[in-house]
Design a protein around this motif. Structure first.
Motif, PDB file in Angstrom:
ATOM      1  N   ARG A 120      25.527  76.347  62.429  1.00  0.00           N
ATOM      2  CA  ARG A 120      25.335  75.520  60.858  1.00  0.00           C
ATOM      3  C   ARG A 120      26.558  74.438  60.658  1.00  0.00           C
ATOM      4  O   ARG A 120      27.777  75.086  60.983  1.00  0.00           O
ATOM      5  CB  ARG A 120      25.434  76.150  59.768  1.00  0.00           C
ATOM      6  N   PRO A 121      26.518  73.200  60.384  1.00  0.00           N
ATOM      7  CA  PRO A 121      27.611  72.223  59.878  1.00  0.00           C
ATOM      8  C   PRO A 121      28.522  72.718  59.002  1.00  0.00           C
ATOM      9  O   PRO A 121      28.095  73.731  57.988  1.00  0.00           O
ATOM     10  CB  PRO A 121      27.170  71.030  59.576  1.00  0.00           C
ATOM     11  N   THR A 122      29.931  73.140  59.252  1.00  0.00           N
ATOM     12  CA  THR A 122      30.857  74.035  58.522  1.00  0.00           C
ATOM     13  C   THR A 122      31.732  73.038  58.128  1.00  0.00           C
ATOM     14  O   THR A 122      32.291  72.405  58.869  1.00  0.00           O
ATOM     15  CB  THR A 122      31.174  75.181  59.265  1.00  0.00           C
ATOM     16  N   ALA A 123      32.297  73.342  56.933  1.00  0.00           N
ATOM     17  CA  ALA A 123      33.687  72.707  56.490  1.00  0.00           C
ATOM     18  C   ALA A 123      34.594  73.634  56.097  1.00  0.00           C
ATOM     19  O   ALA A 123      34.283  74.632  55.482  1.00  0.00           O
ATOM     20  CB  ALA A 123      33.414  71.769  55.335  1.00  0.00           C
ATOM     21  N   LEU A 124      35.963  73.502  56.266  1.00  0.00           N
ATOM     22  CA  LEU A 124      37.040  74.385  55.818  1.00  0.00           C
ATOM     23  C   LEU A 124      37.995  73.452  54.737  1.00  0.00           C
ATOM     24  O   LEU A 124      38.641  72.538  55.102  1.00  0.00           O
ATOM     25  CB  LEU A 124      37.627  75.094  57.158  1.00  0.00           C
ATOM     26  N   PHE A 125      37.821  74.229  53.658  1.00  0.00           N
ATOM     27  CA  PHE A 125      38.944  73.519  52.544  1.00  0.00           C
ATOM     28  C   PHE A 125      39.964  74.290  52.519  1.00  0.00           C
ATOM     29  O   PHE A 125      40.020  75.755  52.453  1.00  0.00           O
ATOM     30  CB  PHE A 125      38.295  73.613  51.395  1.00  0.00           C
ATOM     31  N   VAL A 126      41.295  73.907  52.643  1.00  0.00           N
ATOM     32  CA  VAL A 126      42.519  74.658  52.651  1.00  0.00           C
ATOM     33  C   VAL A 126      43.642  74.227  51.430  1.00  0.00           C
ATOM     34  O   VAL A 126      43.909  73.118  51.275  1.00  0.00           O
ATOM     35  CB  VAL A 126      43.242  74.369  53.823  1.00  0.00           C
ATOM     36  N   ASP A 127      43.728  75.248  50.690  1.00  0.00           N
ATOM     37  CA  ASP A 127      44.354  75.091  49.474  1.00  0.00           C
ATOM     38  C   ASP A 127      45.875  74.848  49.752  1.00  0.00           C
ATOM     39  O   ASP A 127      46.600  75.759  50.409  1.00  0.00           O
ATOM     40  CB  ASP A 127      44.400  75.968  48.313  1.00  0.00           C
ATOM     41  N   LYS A 128      46.602  73.853  49.702  1.00  0.00           N
ATOM     42  CA  LYS A 128      48.161  73.418  50.030  1.00  0.00           C
ATOM     43  C   LYS A 128      48.979  73.198  48.843  1.00  0.00           C
ATOM     44  O   LYS A 128      49.949  72.804  49.046  1.00  0.00           O
ATOM     45  CB  LYS A 128      47.997  72.096  51.112  1.00  0.00           C
ATOM     46  N   SER A 129      48.405  73.513  47.785  1.00  0.00           N
ATOM     47  CA  SER A 129      49.132  73.566  46.596  1.00  0.00           C
ATOM     48  C   SER A 129      50.435  74.449  46.375  1.00  0.00           C
ATOM     49  O   SER A 129      50.532  75.378  47.421  1.00  0.00           O
ATOM     50  CB  SER A 129      48.256  73.817  45.184  1.00  0.00           C
ATOM     51  N   SER A 130      51.320  74.345  45.386  1.00  0.00           N
ATOM     52  CA  SER A 130      52.441  75.311  45.472  1.00  0.00           C
ATOM     53  C   SER A 130      52.081  76.571  45.735  1.00  0.00           C
ATOM     54  O   SER A 130      51.208  77.336  44.957  1.00  0.00           O
ATOM     55  CB  SER A 130      52.953  74.994  43.956  1.00  0.00           C
ATOM     56  N   SER A 131      53.184  77.320  46.093  1.00  0.00           N
ATOM     57  CA  SER A 131      52.818  78.685  46.728  1.00  0.00           C
ATOM     58  C   SER A 131      51.718  79.193  47.506  1.00  0.00           C
ATOM     59  O   SER A 131      51.542  80.495  47.646  1.00  0.00           O
ATOM     60  CB  SER A 131      52.823  79.568  45.433  1.00  0.00           C
ATOM     61  N   ASN A 134      50.702  81.054  52.573  1.00  0.00           N
ATOM     62  CA  ASN A 134      49.967  82.053  53.310  1.00  0.00           C
ATOM     63  C   ASN A 134      48.636  81.483  53.485  1.00  0.00           C
ATOM     64  O   ASN A 134      47.959  81.632  54.467  1.00  0.00           O
ATOM     65  CB  ASN A 134      49.772  83.226  52.365  1.00  0.00           C
ATOM     66  N   ALA A 135      48.144  80.653  52.736  1.00  0.00           N
ATOM     67  CA  ALA A 135      46.560  80.020  52.701  1.00  0.00           C
ATOM     68  C   ALA A 135      46.546  79.218  53.928  1.00  0.00           C
ATOM     69  O   ALA A 135      45.632  79.135  54.599  1.00  0.00           O
ATOM     70  CB  ALA A 135      46.193  79.211  51.408  1.00  0.00           C
ATOM     71  N   VAL A 185      39.752  78.315  51.507  1.00  0.00           N
ATOM     72  CA  VAL A 185      41.074  79.395  51.513  1.00  0.00           C
ATOM     73  C   VAL A 185      41.808  79.008  50.317  1.00  0.00           C
ATOM     74  O   VAL A 185      42.520  78.002  50.289  1.00  0.00           O
ATOM     75  CB  VAL A 185      41.671  79.088  52.943  1.00  0.00           C
ATOM     76  N   THR A 186      42.068  79.739  49.147  1.00  0.00           N
ATOM     77  CA  THR A 186      42.567  79.350  48.022  1.00  0.00           C
ATOM     78  C   THR A 186      42.861  80.693  47.058  1.00  0.00           C
ATOM     79  O   THR A 186      42.492  81.790  47.502  1.00  0.00           O
ATOM     80  CB  THR A 186      41.632  78.417  47.245  1.00  0.00           C
ATOM     81  N   ASP A 187      43.672  80.495  46.193  1.00  0.00           N
ATOM     82  CA  ASP A 187      44.085  81.447  45.150  1.00  0.00           C
ATOM     83  C   ASP A 187      43.023  81.414  44.007  1.00  0.00           C
ATOM     84  O   ASP A 187      43.280  82.316  43.197  1.00  0.00           O
ATOM     85  CB  ASP A 187      45.473  81.691  44.605  1.00  0.00           C
ATOM     86  N   GLU A 188      42.169  80.405  44.116  1.00  0.00           N
ATOM     87  CA  GLU A 188      41.128  80.164  42.980  1.00  0.00           C
ATOM     88  C   GLU A 188      41.962  79.495  41.563  1.00  0.00           C
ATOM     89  O   GLU A 188      41.197  79.396  40.669  1.00  0.00           O
ATOM     90  CB  GLU A 188      40.331  81.337  42.617  1.00  0.00           C
ATOM     91  N   GLY A 189      43.152  79.027  41.834  1.00  0.00           N
ATOM     92  CA  GLY A 189      43.648  78.536  40.558  1.00  0.00           C
ATOM     93  C   GLY A 189      43.398  76.932  40.462  1.00  0.00           C
ATOM     94  O   GLY A 189      44.500  76.089  40.346  1.00  0.00           O
ATOM     95  N   GLU A 190      42.099  76.566  40.197  1.00  0.00           N
ATOM     96  CA  GLU A 190      41.809  75.109  40.107  1.00  0.00           C
ATOM     97  C   GLU A 190      42.573  74.812  38.751  1.00  0.00           C
ATOM     98  O   GLU A 190      41.923  75.055  37.825  1.00  0.00           O
ATOM     99  CB  GLU A 190      40.310  74.830  40.366  1.00  0.00           C
TER     100      GLU A 190
END
Length: 487
Positions: free
Chosen positions: A294-305, A308-309, A390-395
């Motif tokens: 399946r076509p796949t996308a990976l989103f990487v959270d690069k916000s502060s702290s 590790n993500a 990949v995130t801490d969910e802190g949107e």
């Protein structure tokens, strides 16, 4: 309602594959106990699937212990059969967990261990190898269950008088040998394992390194790469060529752990050629396990702290690259999205070093807009069927993911599954909001165990959660051999 309840149990135990702390079985025991009680049929089939697809030993140990001590005879049979596949130290851990945590050792478990030991006694080579690596574990199994050892087991484990043809006797001869040539012959003839033989050798020569490496399995070579380097293995052309040969064998060896090759790179600080070889081994082992269509996308959270993500995302990108046969996009984001592209060698897939190079300018800073990469895909008309975040969910900044979702799904005629790999957080607001919007969400908490990450691929390869469950349920429940049942 009942179906939803059952699905929650299944998602919970699948989620645990990403949170397994090594050698902390007691932390996972309640999860296995709950899953077995609430959905025993799924749990029994899941154990078989995990022995085939999974890599974390802690889960395999727990599956056997809980199945072998459960109230269902059909699943005790499954535990009996699966125990025969374990290493001696794992069988010892099954017994300890059953006694100390579960509080019981039924006759079927004692029978499984007795058969396990007898099978090895009947194969002197196999028994000697087990005794050399796990003597105390074997003694513990015999003594705890009051099992009478055979003559060879008695001589090796308890009388400390190993037969002349045993590996333990060879180890004693190795310690007494005066020349490196004699030591090399003993190692080659007896195939003494590196970790055992090295303690009996005072001076390491290239000839001894050749003998030691010849006696090693591909996995042992990878595990001991840093130690081999310290002892000059890469300074001698003949020894280095032998290591290269062993690494070539590792690509097709099912016993080789997928991410231990990557760990060897991190620890040993090897030359570029050897690093690439190890990366290729890991990727080939991954590719042998699953295929993502399946076509796949990976989103990487690069916000502060989120440092590790970013590290987790590199590993995931390399793993997915090795097995995907569809469009694969990677985006890093804070309040804006940046597409990340790895450049591989011609006609080859990107490996971890390629992704590390691609990520080298991505640093953790800024606020968090998980909707930013989805908006970028919407504007660029990029079609996908599953999104790993990949995130801490802190949107905390617009555009918000749930706000962009309706525009994306309407424009692209696709409702992607969302897989959240949560890092460094227990925050649930983001995933809960998506579920309220009716978006299919699976969440996994990553707790620092990189060895567990390949398990994600089995989930990404499944077209849906329901189809993954169907796949697991197709594994047939085995029974112990009739000969063993008669005893």
């Amino acid at each position: 309602m009942a179906e939803t309840h059952e699905q929650d149990v299944r998602v919970q135990i699948l989620n645990s594959f990403l949170t397994t702390p090594h050698r902390k079985l007691e932390e996972l025991a309640p999860l296995h106990t709950s899953a077995l009680e609430r959905d025993p049929l799924f749990y029994g089939h899941l154990a078989l699937w995990y022995f085939d697809k999974g890599e974390v030993r802690d889960h395999k140990t727990l599956f056997v212990a809980h199945l072998a001590t459960c109230n269902f005879s059909e699943f005790r049979e499954v535990g009996w059969v699966l125990l025969q596949k374990l290493a001696p130290f794992e069988v010892s851990r099954v017994l300890n967990h059953s006694k100390r945590v579960l509080g019981k050792v039924p006759r079927s478990l004692k029978s499984a261990i007795a058969h396990y030991l007898k099978t090895r006694e009947n194969n002197p080579r196999q028994f000697d190898g087990a005794a050399l690596r796990a003597r105390n574990d074997l003694k513990h199994l015999y003594a705890s269950l009051h099992l009478k050892p055979g003559p060879r087991a008695q001589a090796i484990l308890f009388a400390k008088q190993p037969p002349a043809d045993s590996e333990l006797a060879a180890l004693k001869r190795l310690a007494r040998a005066e020349s490196s040539e004699e030591q090399a012959l003993i190692i080659l003839d007896s195939k003494l394992p590196y970790t055992t033989a090295i303690g009996a050798i005072k001076h390491i020569t290239p000839a001894l390194l050749v003998a030691l490496i010849n006696a090693m399995s591909p996995q042992e070579v990878i595990n001991n790469m840093a130690a081999l380097k310290r002892r000059g293995a890469f300074d001698d052309n003949e020894v280095k060529a032998l290591i290269k040969q062993k690494l070539a064998e590792a690509a097709g060896d099912k016993r080789v752990s997928t991410l231990k090759a990557k760990k060897a790179i991190e620890v040993a600080r090897l030359d570029t050629e050897t690093e690439r070889t190890l990366n290729e081994i890991s990727d080939k082992r991954v590719a042998a396990k699953v295929e993502i269509k399946r076509p796949t996308a990976l989103f990487v959270d690069k916000s502060s702290s989120m440092t590790n993500a970013i590290e987790v995302a590199k590993q995931l990108a390399a793993l997915i690259s090795a097995v995907i046969n569809a469009d694969f996009r990677v985006y890093a984001f804070d309040t804006a999205a940046f597409e990340i592209k790895a450049r591989a060698r011609q006609n080859e897939r990107p490996v971890l070093s390629d992704w590390e190079q691609a990520f080298k300018f991505i640093k953790a800073n800024g606020s968090t807009s998980i909707g930013a990469p989805l908006k970028r895909m919407y504007l660029d008309k990029i079609y996908t069927e599953q999104i790993i975040i990949v995130t801490d969910e802190g949107e905390n900044s617009a555009p918000y993911f749930r706000s962009v979702w309706s525009d994306y799904t309407k424009e692209m005629q696709s409702t992607p599954a969302v897989i959240i790999v949560q890092v460094d957080s227990d925050y649930n607001r983001f995933s809960e909001d998506l579920q309220k919007e009716g978006i299919e969400v699976v969440k996994y908490k990553f707790a620092g165990d990189y060895y567990s990450l390949p398990n994600v691929l089995n989930l990404l390869a499944a077209p849906s959660k329901g189809e993954l469950v169907d796949l697991i349920m197709r594994y047939e429940l085995p029974q112990r051999p009739r000969l063993a049942m008669a005893k």
